[in-house]
Design a protein around this motif. Structure first.
Motif, PDB file in Angstrom:
ATOM      1  N   GLY A  37      -0.565 -35.338 -12.109  1.00 55.15           N
ATOM      2  CA  GLY A  37       0.405 -35.070 -13.155  1.00 55.15           C
ATOM      3  C   GLY A  37       0.042 -33.795 -13.886  1.00 55.15           C
ATOM      4  N   VAL A  38       0.849 -33.451 -14.871  1.00 59.07           N
ATOM      5  CA  VAL A  38       0.599 -32.271 -15.699  1.00 59.07           C
ATOM      6  C   VAL A  38       0.834 -32.656 -17.157  1.00 59.07           C
ATOM      7  CG1 VAL A  38       1.284 -29.900 -16.238  1.00 59.07           C
ATOM      8  CG2 VAL A  38       1.318 -30.688 -13.863  1.00 59.07           C
ATOM      9  N   LEU A  39      -0.112 -32.349 -17.991  1.00 55.36           N
ATOM     10  CA  LEU A  39       0.024 -32.552 -19.433  1.00 55.36           C
ATOM     11  C   LEU A  39       0.432 -31.226 -20.062  1.00 55.36           C
ATOM     12  CD1 LEU A  39      -0.310 -34.175 -22.066  1.00 55.36           C
ATOM     13  CD2 LEU A  39      -2.730 -33.495 -22.059  1.00 55.36           C
ATOM     14  N   VAL A  40       1.575 -31.222 -20.752  1.00 50.14           N
ATOM     15  CA  VAL A  40       2.092 -30.005 -21.398  1.00 50.14           C
ATOM     16  C   VAL A  40       1.889 -30.124 -22.900  1.00 50.14           C
ATOM     17  CG1 VAL A  40       4.096 -28.502 -21.700  1.00 50.14           C
ATOM     18  CG2 VAL A  40       3.844 -29.837 -19.584  1.00 50.14           C
ATOM     19  N   ASP A  41       1.111 -29.215 -23.457  1.00 48.46           N
ATOM     20  CA  ASP A  41       0.875 -29.189 -24.905  1.00 48.46           C
ATOM     21  C   ASP A  41       1.792 -28.132 -25.503  1.00 48.46           C
ATOM     22  OD1 ASP A  41      -0.021 -28.992 -27.515  1.00 48.46           O
ATOM     23  OD2 ASP A  41      -2.133 -29.249 -26.962  1.00 48.46           O
ATOM     24  N   LYS A  47       9.113 -40.666  -3.255  1.00 44.54           N
ATOM     25  CA  LYS A  47       8.040 -40.557  -4.244  1.00 44.54           C
ATOM     26  C   LYS A  47       6.740 -40.540  -3.457  1.00 44.54           C
ATOM     27  CE  LYS A  47       5.926 -40.858  -8.303  1.00 44.54           C
ATOM     28  NZ  LYS A  47       5.985 -39.780  -9.309  1.00 44.54           N
ATOM     29  N   THR A  48       6.019 -39.447  -3.491  1.00 36.27           N
ATOM     30  CA  THR A  48       4.794 -39.341  -2.713  1.00 36.27           C
ATOM     31  C   THR A  48       3.642 -40.008  -3.434  1.00 36.27           C
ATOM     32  OG1 THR A  48       4.026 -37.276  -3.706  1.00 36.27           O
ATOM     33  CG2 THR A  48       5.636 -37.099  -1.920  1.00 36.27           C
ATOM     34  N   SER A  49       2.609 -40.325  -2.691  1.00 33.09           N
ATOM     35  CA  SER A  49       1.441 -40.960  -3.309  1.00 33.09           C
ATOM     36  C   SER A  49       0.724 -39.993  -4.248  1.00 33.09           C
ATOM     37  CB  SER A  49       0.477 -41.448  -2.230  1.00 33.09           C
ATOM     38  OG  SER A  49      -0.001 -40.368  -1.456  1.00 33.09           O
ATOM     39  N   GLU A  50       0.983 -38.686  -4.091  1.00 37.10           N
ATOM     40  CA  GLU A  50       0.373 -37.698  -5.000  1.00 37.10           C
ATOM     41  C   GLU A  50       1.156 -37.571  -6.301  1.00 37.10           C
ATOM     42  OE1 GLU A  50       1.113 -37.121  -1.870  1.00 37.10           O
ATOM     43  OE2 GLU A  50      -0.773 -36.708  -0.827  1.00 37.10           O
ATOM     44  N   GLY A  51       2.348 -38.129  -6.351  1.00 33.14           N
ATOM     45  CA  GLY A  51       3.142 -38.090  -7.576  1.00 33.14           C
ATOM     46  C   GLY A  51       4.421 -37.291  -7.465  1.00 33.14           C
ATOM     47  N   ILE A 110      -0.741 -28.396  -4.006  1.00 39.09           N
ATOM     48  CA  ILE A 110      -1.737 -29.396  -4.419  1.00 39.09           C
ATOM     49  C   ILE A 110      -2.276 -30.209  -3.237  1.00 39.09           C
ATOM     50  CG2 ILE A 110      -0.710 -29.568  -6.702  1.00 39.09           C
ATOM     51  CD1 ILE A 110       0.531 -32.198  -5.960  1.00 39.09           C
ATOM     52  N   THR A 111      -1.535 -30.220  -2.112  1.00 37.05           N
ATOM     53  CA  THR A 111      -2.010 -31.025  -0.983  1.00 37.05           C
ATOM     54  C   THR A 111      -2.726 -30.210   0.085  1.00 37.05           C
ATOM     55  OG1 THR A 111       0.167 -30.826   0.067  1.00 37.05           O
ATOM     56  CG2 THR A 111      -0.241 -32.797  -1.258  1.00 37.05           C
ATOM     57  N   THR A 112      -2.237 -29.035   0.379  1.00 38.55           N
ATOM     58  CA  THR A 112      -2.856 -28.255   1.452  1.00 38.55           C
ATOM     59  C   THR A 112      -3.591 -27.014   0.964  1.00 38.55           C
ATOM     60  OG1 THR A 112      -0.845 -26.958   1.835  1.00 38.55           O
ATOM     61  CG2 THR A 112      -1.071 -29.019   3.056  1.00 38.55           C
ATOM     62  N   GLY A 164      -4.958 -26.854  -2.062  1.00 37.54           N
ATOM     63  CA  GLY A 164      -6.063 -27.273  -2.933  1.00 37.54           C
ATOM     64  C   GLY A 164      -6.063 -26.582  -4.282  1.00 37.54           C
ATOM     65  N   VAL A 165      -4.893 -26.146  -4.730  1.00 36.15           N
ATOM     66  CA  VAL A 165      -4.807 -25.462  -6.021  1.00 36.15           C
ATOM     67  C   VAL A 165      -3.755 -26.144  -6.882  1.00 36.15           C
ATOM     68  CG1 VAL A 165      -5.583 -23.235  -5.151  1.00 36.15           C
ATOM     69  CG2 VAL A 165      -3.155 -23.815  -5.026  1.00 36.15           C
ATOM     70  N   VAL A 166      -3.719 -25.758  -8.141  1.00 38.10           N
ATOM     71  CA  VAL A 166      -2.784 -26.371  -9.082  1.00 38.10           C
ATOM     72  C   VAL A 166      -1.400 -25.764  -8.884  1.00 38.10           C
ATOM     73  CG1 VAL A 166      -4.633 -26.774 -10.734  1.00 38.10           C
ATOM     74  CG2 VAL A 166      -3.273 -24.675 -10.888  1.00 38.10           C
ATOM     75  N   PRO A 167      -0.344 -26.403  -9.428  1.00 35.27           N
ATOM     76  CA  PRO A 167       0.999 -25.811  -9.344  1.00 35.27           C
ATOM     77  C   PRO A 167       1.022 -24.375  -9.876  1.00 35.27           C
ATOM     78  CG  PRO A 167       1.154 -28.082 -10.091  1.00 35.27           C
ATOM     79  CD  PRO A 167      -0.307 -27.748 -10.043  1.00 35.27           C
ATOM     80  N   ALA A 168       1.925 -23.575  -9.328  1.00 35.18           N
ATOM     81  CA  ALA A 168       1.981 -22.153  -9.661  1.00 35.18           C
ATOM     82  C   ALA A 168       2.174 -21.915 -11.152  1.00 35.18           C
ATOM     83  CB  ALA A 168       3.112 -21.491  -8.874  1.00 35.18           C
ATOM     84  N   CYS A 169       2.985 -22.743 -11.802  1.00 34.38           N
ATOM     85  CA  CYS A 169       3.236 -22.565 -13.232  1.00 34.38           C
ATOM     86  C   CYS A 169       1.977 -22.823 -14.052  1.00 34.38           C
ATOM     87  CB  CYS A 169       4.380 -23.465 -13.682  1.00 34.38           C
ATOM     88  SG  CYS A 169       4.124 -25.237 -13.371  1.00 34.38           S
TER      89      CYS A 169
END
Length: 332
Positions: A54-58, A148-152, A198-200, A202-207
């Motif tokens: 998931g992503v927490l947005v502050d 809905k993927t197991s990764e979210g 995030i799956t292949t 190994g990095v966080v979403p681009a945003c």
């Protein structure tokens, strides 16, 4: 053998032939990110993640640079502009921030500006697909175009979509968009939470990666919820005591913190905690029953009308031919 909508349109283009030659160039590139991520999921669907991401947005940290929008377009190969144009929005008089925007077919995320009723200062809020734990779009789809993927991540398969757009009605966050300007094979589009990254990769979403203010934190959803409550607890008065997305419509993978009540920064707060599939179950059942019970009479009715029209036309044609034959006979 069945034929899906994509095949139908492709064959229609071939039949149209030369009529489309010279005019087939598209006004813009069709979205490719959703199809790409769906194909990746099909290769990986045997791999089960133990916990959803998931992503927490502050929202108290966002400075409105809109780099996240630029990075999203860049990674997903959506139409884009120089990053400087995005960054300049925050100080322009005639700015995109002057009105509230929603996601559209070629823009999976947007940042909107609100003003705090407490001190009048701007509050910038990034929006995108919330990636619900129990997605309404998925339950509304009759052709299983969502997963809905197991990764979210909630993914969409344009290859089987029939364009009914029930997913757009079912989404409580008004996320799925439609390529209304695509004449041949319009798709529903939305954020994939960078499933491929995030799956292949190994990095966080681009945003998340490009954000200079560390507005977003990527990680396991369960850990992000703990982090969110920890920030609220350790910063009295800074945040409202509510983590948006923790329980809304059964929970979402994107979570938010805010200094003001969420209804003051564009979030729906009347959607409850019950997952959409449970509240829409009766309605969807009624729609399916209509398709089964009501659609076939309509089909047969249309077939009967066409057949009747053809018989009338044939009869008229025969009568006309007979008259012409009598006329020719009379001449000879």
């Amino acid at each position: 053998m069945g034929i899906n909508r994509r095949d139908f349109f492709k064959k229609s283009v071939i039949i149209a032939g030369s009529a489309l030659i010279g005019t087939s160039s598209k006004a813009y590139a069709q979205n490719v990110a959703n199809e790409k991520n769906w194909k990746l999921w099909e290769k990986r669907k045997g791999i089960i993640s133990e916990d959803r991401y998931g992503v927490l947005v502050d929202t108290t940290r966002c400075i409105g640079c809109r780099r996240c929008e630029w990075a999203c377009n860049e990674w997903n190969k959506n139409p884009n502009r120089p990053i400087q144009e995005f960054e300049a929005s925050v100080s322009q008089t005639d700015s995109v921030f002057n009105h509230i925007r929603r996601m559209h077919a070629q823009n999976f995320t947007v940042v909107n500006r609100y003003y705090s009723p407490k001190d009048g200062k701007p509050i910038y809020v990034k929006r995108q697909c919330m990636h619900c734990e129990e997605p309404g779009c998925l339950s509304a789809c009759f052709v299983d175009a969502f997963r809905k993927t197991s990764e979210g991540s909630v993914l969409y398969n344009p290859g089987v979509c029939i364009g009914c757009r029930y997913c757009m009605i079912a989404c409580p966050f008004d996320v799925p968009a439609y390529e209304y300007n695509e004449p041949l094979n319009p798709q529903v589009t939305k954020c994939t939470m960078c499933y491929d990254r995030i799956t292949t990769e190994g990095v966080v979403p681009a945003c998340v990666e490009i954000c200079p203010a560390e507005v977003m934190t990527f990680g396991k959803r369960s850990e992000l919820i703990k982090l969110a409550h920890e920030r609220i607890r350790n910063n009295p008065g800074k945040y409202v005591e509510h983590v948006y997305g923790e329980r809304e419509v059964g929970g979402t993978c994107w979570l938010y913190l805010s200094s003001v009540p969420f209804n003051q920064i564009g979030f729906k707060t009347d959607i409850g905690e019950t997952p959409i599939p449970k509240t829409s179950k009766g309605y969807l059942f009624a729609v399916k029953m209509f398709e089964i019970v009501g659609a076939w009479p309509l089909v047969f009715g249309a077939y009967y009308a066409i057949s009747k029209a053809r018989k009338k036309h044939t009869s008229s044609h025969d009568t006309s031919s007979e008259k012409k034959g009598e006329s020719h006979g009379a001449k000879h």
